[in-house]
Design a protein around this motif. Structure first.
Motif, mmCIF file in Angstrom:
data_model
loop_
_atom_site.group_PDB
_atom_site.id
_atom_site.type_symbol
_atom_site.label_atom_id
_atom_site.label_comp_id
_atom_site.label_asym_id
_atom_site.label_seq_id
_atom_site.Cartn_x
_atom_site.Cartn_y
_atom_site.Cartn_z
ATOM 1 N N ALA A 158 2.605 16.714 6.698
ATOM 2 C CA ALA A 158 3.087 15.351 6.433
ATOM 3 C C ALA A 158 4.183 15.049 7.443
ATOM 4 C CB ALA A 158 3.637 15.268 5.018
ATOM 5 N N HIS A 159 3.987 14.040 8.264
ATOM 6 C CA HIS A 159 5.002 13.706 9.265
ATOM 7 C C HIS A 159 4.846 12.241 9.681
ATOM 8 C CE1 HIS A 159 7.923 14.638 12.389
ATOM 9 N NE2 HIS A 159 7.221 13.812 13.160
ATOM 10 N N ASP A 160 5.980 11.597 9.925
ATOM 11 C CA ASP A 160 5.963 10.239 10.473
ATOM 12 C C ASP A 160 5.851 10.363 11.995
ATOM 13 O OD1 ASP A 160 6.486 7.791 11.528
ATOM 14 O OD2 ASP A 160 8.312 7.417 10.365
ATOM 15 N N LEU A 161 4.698 10.030 12.520
ATOM 16 C CA LEU A 161 4.446 10.234 13.950
ATOM 17 C C LEU A 161 5.152 9.196 14.828
ATOM 18 C CD1 LEU A 161 0.727 11.305 13.604
ATOM 19 C CD2 LEU A 161 2.569 12.754 14.446
ATOM 20 N N GLY A 162 5.940 8.344 14.192
ATOM 21 C CA GLY A 162 6.801 7.445 14.961
ATOM 22 C C GLY A 162 7.909 8.239 15.654
ATOM 23 N N LYS A 163 8.150 9.462 15.172
ATOM 24 C CA LYS A 163 9.196 10.303 15.775
ATOM 25 C C LYS A 163 8.596 11.664 16.142
ATOM 26 C CE LYS A 163 11.626 10.541 11.745
ATOM 27 N NZ LYS A 163 11.222 9.764 10.599
ATOM 28 N N GLY A 200 -5.142 10.696 8.157
ATOM 29 C CA GLY A 200 -5.429 10.263 6.777
ATOM 30 C C GLY A 200 -5.746 11.482 5.927
ATOM 31 N N TYR A 201 -6.854 11.411 5.183
ATOM 32 C CA TYR A 201 -7.250 12.575 4.370
ATOM 33 C C TYR A 201 -7.973 13.611 5.230
ATOM 34 C CZ TYR A 201 -11.763 10.207 4.240
ATOM 35 O OH TYR A 201 -12.933 9.593 4.601
ATOM 36 N N GLY A 202 -8.281 13.256 6.481
ATOM 37 C CA GLY A 202 -8.907 14.224 7.393
ATOM 38 C C GLY A 202 -10.379 13.953 7.649
ATOM 39 N N VAL A 205 -2.478 15.629 10.658
ATOM 40 C CA VAL A 205 -1.111 15.120 10.490
ATOM 41 C C VAL A 205 -1.178 13.644 10.112
ATOM 42 C CG1 VAL A 205 1.168 14.846 11.558
ATOM 43 C CG2 VAL A 205 -0.335 16.704 12.312
ATOM 44 N N ASP A 206 -0.450 13.267 9.077
ATOM 45 C CA ASP A 206 -0.405 11.863 8.645
ATOM 46 C C ASP A 206 0.874 11.678 7.832
ATOM 47 O OD1 ASP A 206 -2.760 9.532 8.441
ATOM 48 O OD2 ASP A 206 -1.232 9.349 6.886
ATOM 49 N N SER A 207 1.276 10.403 7.702
ATOM 50 C CA SER A 207 2.497 10.143 6.916
ATOM 51 C C SER A 207 2.187 9.820 5.455
ATOM 52 C CB SER A 207 3.283 8.988 7.545
ATOM 53 O OG SER A 207 2.461 7.855 7.589
ATOM 54 N N TYR A 214 0.821 -1.219 0.000
ATOM 55 C CA TYR A 214 0.000 0.000 0.000
ATOM 56 C C TYR A 214 0.850 1.262 0.000
ATOM 57 C CZ TYR A 214 -4.241 -2.630 0.354
ATOM 58 O OH TYR A 214 -5.279 -3.461 0.052
ATOM 59 N N PHE A 215 1.925 1.255 0.801
ATOM 60 C CA PHE A 215 2.699 2.494 0.921
ATOM 61 C C PHE A 215 3.864 2.557 -0.051
ATOM 62 C CE2 PHE A 215 0.634 2.126 5.098
ATOM 63 C CZ PHE A 215 -0.148 3.260 4.973
ATOM 64 N N GLY A 216 4.279 1.387 -0.560
ATOM 65 C CA GLY A 216 5.486 1.422 -1.382
ATOM 66 C C GLY A 216 5.294 0.899 -2.790
HETATM 67 C C1 LIG Z 1 -6.656 3.975 11.375
HETATM 68 S S1 LIG Z 1 -6.106 5.015 10.078
HETATM 69 C C2 LIG Z 1 -7.027 6.469 10.431
HETATM 70 C C3 LIG Z 1 -7.142 7.465 9.322
HETATM 71 C C4 LIG Z 1 -8.207 8.534 9.489
HETATM 72 N N1 LIG Z 1 -8.321 9.032 10.820
HETATM 73 C C5 LIG Z 1 -9.557 8.052 8.970
HETATM 74 O O1 LIG Z 1 -10.445 7.761 9.780
HETATM 75 O O2 LIG Z 1 -9.718 7.958 7.733
HETATM 76 C C6 LIG Z 1 -4.485 5.308 10.559
HETATM 77 C C7 LIG Z 1 -3.768 6.384 9.774
HETATM 78 O O3 LIG Z 1 -2.454 6.475 10.347
HETATM 79 C C8 LIG Z 1 -1.549 6.760 9.321
HETATM 80 N N2 LIG Z 1 -0.215 6.345 9.831
HETATM 81 C C9 LIG Z 1 0.244 5.104 10.040
HETATM 82 N N3 LIG Z 1 1.478 5.142 10.570
HETATM 83 C C10 LIG Z 1 1.790 6.457 10.700
HETATM 84 C C11 LIG Z 1 2.927 7.138 11.185
HETATM 85 N N4 LIG Z 1 3.986 6.485 11.643
HETATM 86 N N5 LIG Z 1 2.914 8.475 11.168
HETATM 87 C C12 LIG Z 1 1.837 9.155 10.701
HETATM 88 N N6 LIG Z 1 0.735 8.569 10.236
HETATM 89 C C13 LIG Z 1 0.717 7.231 10.229
HETATM 90 C C14 LIG Z 1 -2.052 6.006 8.114
HETATM 91 O O4 LIG Z 1 -1.616 6.640 6.911
HETATM 92 C C15 LIG Z 1 -3.574 6.124 8.304
HETATM 93 O O5 LIG Z 1 -4.067 7.237 7.581
#
Ligand SMILES: C[S@@+](CC[C@H](N)C(=O)[O-])C[C@H]1O[C@@H](n2cnc3c(N)ncnc32)[C@H](O)[C@@H]1O
Length: 476
Positions: free
Chosen positions: A386-391, A343-345, A361-363, A282-284
């Motif tokens: 756009a941010h990786d919330l792992g950090k 995600g898309y919000g 915020v989403d990656s 999905y992501f790659g």
């Molecule tokens: C359960 S979904 C929720 C999305 C959104 N709230 C919705 O209801 O459509 C989890 C979201 O976390 C994002 N995600 C996963 N790992 C992430 C990360 N490390 N940093 C930021 N976003 C991340 C995914 O891209 C996905 O959009």
């Protein structure tokens, strides 16, 4: 007489199915099997007292060891073989026969259930029982993992539909002998699926056409053998279906057979994507061929938001509307909301359409791009980061600017570093949405500066043991 759980290639099971005037159709005990007596304990007969979150029945062996058994349901007496007996921890059992069915059992509407398909195990119990079980199990998970006593847990909000609620299904395409088959992976290997009753009506016709046309791929033995394939079939939000075939590998194979096969179904559009691994599909993955209209539309308060067919959206759209509404009831309408893992919000945009402001915020770049375009088109005060919330490093978001945070992380929950930041700097209200009760209970326990005031379970995944939960937290 009918077989239940005759695990293919394994034991044939004989169980009598009888009509009982008091509880509809039920399973009756096989006369050749007797319950163990106290002086003759049998180590292959179990009374199932609970269900794990993964849907396995939980029982105890005569020596007190816990055993998990696929397909066994609370209240069943079953015969099972112990297939894994580690020195410590629970045992695993293989169900051989339901000897005395639980009074909560109902006939499962899907024939694949009786072949060992694990996709909708809770379709075999009364719906009311499964809703109550989910709530009780949630309370127990909060007590055991979260250390919570006395948190208010509401009754589970049912999904508008129990069947045909999923907007997307994904199948493995794999060879069984010479023939290419499509289905779900089970512990016994691939189970070919004729029709999955969890999938929405839009998916039924095109999936059936693709399944019927599958033999045309038999003569291309590399497909589904050296080259693993996955099929995603997804409703496009306008009553039609879109398909994505993920080709797993490094090189683009000859695509003509797949193109001809996809052309046999009434799809509004399709994509073929190349991915180096199944995990990163999905992501790659990279788009290598596309035909027709592949956009998938999400509806937000009556407005359509176009997304990519591989971007995240809740699988049960009808229940997700309830989820968004229920979660936003705990956020002041005109407030400034931080929508993390947004995600898309879905939450942030709806909050803005009700008069609030939000930052999402989403990656995922595709989710962010789609949300940003929608916000701009509708002139909504929603920013995207756009941010990786792992950090936490590099996160350019000042938590003190927000009145509330909405968190909707993946199943694994929130990374420790991010959770600490939230706990120390988060606003007075946090609404945490989770599809994994144990991860949720663990994360809430770690948030020392918040108290959990309310838990609202929503049955986003009926007929399965999964549960979506909203937790409302206030800064202590
Ligand atoms: C359960 S979904 C929720 C999305 C959104 N709230 C919705 O209801 O459509 C989890 C979201 O976390 C994002 N995600 C996963 N790992 C992430 C990360 N490390 N940093 C930021 N976003 C991340 C995914 O891209 C996905 O959009």
């Amino acid at each position: 007489m009918r077989d239940i759980f005759s695990h293919r290639k394994r034991l044939a099971i004989t169980i009598t199915y009888q009509h009982h005037s008091d509880r509809g159709q039920g399973l009756n005990m096989d006369a050749s099997q007797q319950e163990p007596t106290a002086d003759q304990p049998r180590d292959d007969i179990f009374w199932v007292h609970d269900l794990g979150w993964d849907g396995r029945g939980v029982a105890r062996r005569s020596d007190g060891r816990v055993i998990f058994i696929w397909g066994a349901l609370p209240g069943d007496s079953v015969r099972a073989d112990v297939v894994d007996d580690p020195p410590k921890g629970p045992l695993s059992g293989e169900l051989r026969a339901v000897l005395e069915p639980s009074p909560q059992r109902v006939p499962h509407p899907c024939p694949h259930y009786y072949e060992g398909c694990p996709a909708s195990l809770l379709g075999a119990v009364r719906r009311e029982f499964s809703l109550n079980w989910k709530r009780d199990h949630l309370v127990e998970t909060f007590r055991r993992i979260g250390g919570f006593e006395g948190v208010l847990v509401e009754d589970v909000i049912p999904s508008p539909r129990q069947w045909r609620y999923r907007e997307r299904l994904e199948f493995t395409m794999q060879r069984i002998g010479e023939l290419l088959k499509m289905g779900y992976q089970t512990r016994d290997g691939l189970l070919p699926i004729q029709d999955c009753r969890l999938g929405g009506e839009e998916l039924v016709g095109p999936y059936r056409q693709l399944r019927r046309a599958l033999p045309m791929l038999d003569e291309h033995p590399h497909l589904g053998e050296e080259i693993p394939l996955r099929l995603l079939i997804r409703a496009n939000g306008r009553g039609q279906a879109v398909a994505v075939v993920f080709v797993i590998g490094k090189e683009v194979p000859d695509l003509d057979p797949l193109v001809a096969w996809l052309g046999k179904a009434d799809l509004v559009g399709w994509q073929i994507r190349l991915s180096k691994s199944v995990k990163r599909r999905y992501f790659g993955s990279k788009l290598i061929r596309e035909e027709g209209e592949t956009t998938v539309y999400q509806t937000i308060v009556g407005h359509e938001l176009p997304t990519e067919p591989i971007s995240f959206a809740q699988a049960n759209v009808r229940a997700s509307k309830l989820l968004v509404r229920l979660a936003l009831e705990h956020v002041t309408p005109e407030s400034n909301l931080l929508d993390l893992y947004g995600g898309y919000g879905a939450f942030g945009l709806e909050h803005a359409l009700r008069g609030g402001r939000a930052t999402v915020v989403d990656s995922s770049p595709s989710g962010i791009e789609a949300g940003r375009a929608f916000a701009s088109e509708h002139n909504l005060p929603v920013d995207y980061v756009a941010h990786d919330l792992g950090k936490t490093e590099g996160l350019e978001v000042d938590f003190s600017k927000y009145d509330a945070i909405l968190l909707d992380p993946p199943r694994s929950g929130v990374e420790q570093q991010m959770l600490e930041l939230l706990d120390n700097k988060g606003p007075s209200r946090v609404v945490y949405v989770s599809c994994h009760p144990a991860a949720l209970a663990r994360d809430l326990r770690r948030m020392k500066h918040y108290t959990t005031s309310l838990i609202i379970p929503v049955d986003m995944f009926p007929s399965t043991s999964d549960l979506e939960t909203i937790a409302v937290l206030d800064r202590a």
